[in-house]
Every structure is written in structure tokens, then in C-alpha cells.
Design a protein around this motif. Structure first.
Motif, short mmCIF file in Angstrom:
data_model
loop_
_atom_site.label_atom_id
_atom_site.label_comp_id
_atom_site.label_asym_id
_atom_site.label_seq_id
_atom_site.Cartn_x
_atom_site.Cartn_y
_atom_site.Cartn_z
N ASP A 117 66.16 31.62 -40.61
CA ASP A 117 65.64 30.28 -40.89
C ASP A 117 66.78 29.26 -41.01
OD1 ASP A 117 66.74 31.16 -43.24
OD2 ASP A 117 65.02 30.66 -44.51
N PHE A 152 68.46 25.13 -36.70
CA PHE A 152 67.52 25.00 -35.58
C PHE A 152 66.40 26.04 -35.64
CE2 PHE A 152 66.35 26.25 -31.20
CZ PHE A 152 65.79 25.06 -30.76
N MET A 183 64.72 26.96 -38.01
CA MET A 183 63.65 26.57 -38.91
C MET A 183 62.43 26.07 -38.14
SD MET A 183 65.75 24.66 -41.99
CE MET A 183 64.26 24.35 -42.93
N ILE A 184 62.66 25.50 -36.94
CA ILE A 184 61.53 25.01 -36.14
C ILE A 184 61.15 25.99 -35.03
CG2 ILE A 184 62.05 22.59 -36.62
CD1 ILE A 184 63.29 22.42 -33.82
N LYS A 185 61.73 27.20 -35.08
CA LYS A 185 61.41 28.21 -34.06
C LYS A 185 60.77 29.45 -34.69
CE LYS A 185 62.34 27.64 -30.35
NZ LYS A 185 61.59 26.93 -29.28
N GLN A 186 60.13 29.28 -35.83
CA GLN A 186 59.55 30.43 -36.53
C GLN A 186 58.41 31.06 -35.73
OE1 GLN A 186 60.81 31.83 -39.49
NE2 GLN A 186 62.45 30.46 -38.78
N THR A 187 57.67 30.27 -34.99
CA THR A 187 56.60 30.82 -34.16
C THR A 187 57.15 31.78 -33.13
OG1 THR A 187 55.28 28.81 -34.42
CG2 THR A 187 54.71 30.26 -32.57
N ASN A 192 61.71 23.88 -26.79
CA ASN A 192 60.88 22.78 -27.28
C ASN A 192 60.77 21.71 -26.21
OD1 ASN A 192 60.70 24.04 -29.76
ND2 ASN A 192 62.40 22.89 -30.65
N PRO A 205 60.32 13.42 -31.70
CA PRO A 205 61.18 14.60 -31.47
C PRO A 205 60.90 15.35 -30.16
CG PRO A 205 60.51 14.52 -33.75
CD PRO A 205 59.75 13.43 -33.06
N TYR A 246 63.45 15.85 -26.89
CA TYR A 246 63.83 17.10 -26.26
C TYR A 246 63.67 17.04 -24.75
CZ TYR A 246 64.70 20.04 -30.34
OH TYR A 246 65.25 20.60 -31.47
#
Length: 222
Positions: A38, A41, A43-47, A116, A183, A187
Motif C-alpha cells: 500500500d 502509487f 494505494m490506488i492499485k489495490q484492485t 490507469n 486524475p 493519466y
């Protein structure tokens, strides 16, 4: 004499900028030294981490090996190093090539496939990773064939894509400061701005270099 001094100042400026950028990249990379799932970066790729067993491995392989290519690649274009220390030039070249072909580019293909920004950004990151691998591989092949001018051209193209790690972040800072975009829109934009201008610029440099070599060759024969 004045032009030579101006060129030296400009060269020194770019050297300092590149060195500073490498330090920033090292600092960003260090944030992942604990291999936490986590960190920053991620943190936003947990899926992706939860759905794809390979994502965390590909990500950390990419982060840990891509950083090697920046300083290694930069030293390869120092004519003094090549002439005075050809063995060192080759050894650093091995580090550059091995880090990209063996790890950084293949892992880039994997993580780029779930980037993303949707399909538009994914296509860009996939082209970047594949182009990085191709240009580097061609540079190696041409060096083995002792076609050193073409080898240099492909190494320049490869390094232009290596520097996308830096230019992508510069563009991100500029666009956020000026426009504060959404955001996901950001990207999609920086996915292309990170490497396409680099490649266009290096193609212009290669053209000028080869045009000058061709003119010098014609003059030597006249």
C-alpha cells in the motif's frame, strides 16, 4: 570561443538537471524499499493487487530495475568514456541492456496492461514498453554486427524511452499546476506526453547527426 562557452554552459545545465532528476527518481524508488502493498502509487492499485496475483511482483521488478537504466544509459553517450575506457563502456552497457530486456520492459508490458486511464492510456504504456524492448534489442544486435553508428542510433532511441520515467513526472507537475485536470484525464494525457515528444526529439537529433556524418564523408571524398 563564445559559442563553445555557451555550449559548455548549456551542457552543464542539462547534466545538472538530469542528475537532479535521477536523485528524485531514486527518492521515489526508495519509498518502495519495504515492498509494502500500500506504498504510494500502490494505494490506488489495490484492485489489481487483489485480483491479479502477478501484479505486485511485476510492479516491484519494474521499479527496482528501471531505475538502473537511467544512470547506466546516460554514461553510454559520453565519448570520452567510450574512447578511454571501452571495457567500462561495455560493462555499463550490459547493465543497461540486461535491466531493460530481462526485467524492466517485460514487467512494463504486464503492468501497462492494467494502467490507469483506460484503453487510451493502456495502448500508450504498452507501445512504450514494447518500443523500449525493441530499440534496446536492436541496439544489441547491431553492436554484435559491429554496425556501431546504427547501434548508437538505436541506443539513443532506447534511452529516449528510458527518460520517459522522468518526463512523465515533469509533465504531470506542469499540467496539474496549470490546469488541475481530472486524475484519469491526466493519466491519459501524460501517458503519451511522457515518451512521444522524447522520441520525436531524438529522431531529429539522429537525423542531424547522420546528416552531418554524410556531409563530412562527402567532403572527405571531394
Amino acid at each position: 570561443m563564445v559559442k563553445k562557452a555557451q555550449f559548455s554552459i548549456l551542457k552543464g545545465f542539462w547534466l545538472l538537471l538530469f542528475a537532479y532528476s535521477c536523485v528524485l527518481m531514486a527518492e521515489i524508488t526508495w519509498r518502495y524499499h519495504s515492498f509494502s502493498l500500500d506504498a504510494n502509487f500502490l494505494m490506488i492499485k489495490q484492485t489489481e493487487i487483489e485480483a491479479l496475483w502477478w501484479y505486485k511482483y511485476a510492479f516491484y521488478i519494474h521499479v527496482c530495475t528501471a531505475i538502473l537504466a537511467l544512470p547506466a544509459g546516460f554514461t553510454q553517450f559520453r565519448s570520452g568514456l567510450l574512447k578511454k575506457y571501452p571495457q567500462l563502456h561495455r560493462r555499463i552497457g550490459y547493465v543497461y541492456v540486461f535491466s531493460i530486456l530481462g526485467f524492466a520492459a517485460p514487467s512494463g508490458v504486464l503492468i501497462g496492461s492494467v494502467a490507469n486511464g483506460g484503453l487510451f492510456a493502456i495502448i500508450s504504456f504498452e507501445l512504450l514498453a514494447l518500443g523500449w524492448f525493441y530499440f534496446t534489442f536492436q541496439a544489441v544486435r547491431l553492436a554484435v554486427q559491429k554496425k556501431f553508428n546504427a547501434h548508437e542510433d538505436f541506443m539513443l532511441r532506447s534511452f529516449a524511452l528510458t527518460c520517459s520515467a522522468l518526463t512523465l513526472r515533469f509533465w504531470k507537475v506542469i499540467l496539474v499546476y496549470l490546469f488541475q485536470p481530472n486524475p484519469m484525464d491526466l493519466y491519459q494525457i501524460i501517458a503519451w506526453l511522457g515518451w512521444v515528444p522524447n522520441l520525436l526529439l531524438i529522431e531529429f537529433i539522429i537525423y542531424r547527426k547522420n546528416h552531418k556524418l554524410s556531409n563530412d564523408y562527402d567532403l572527405s571524398r571531394s
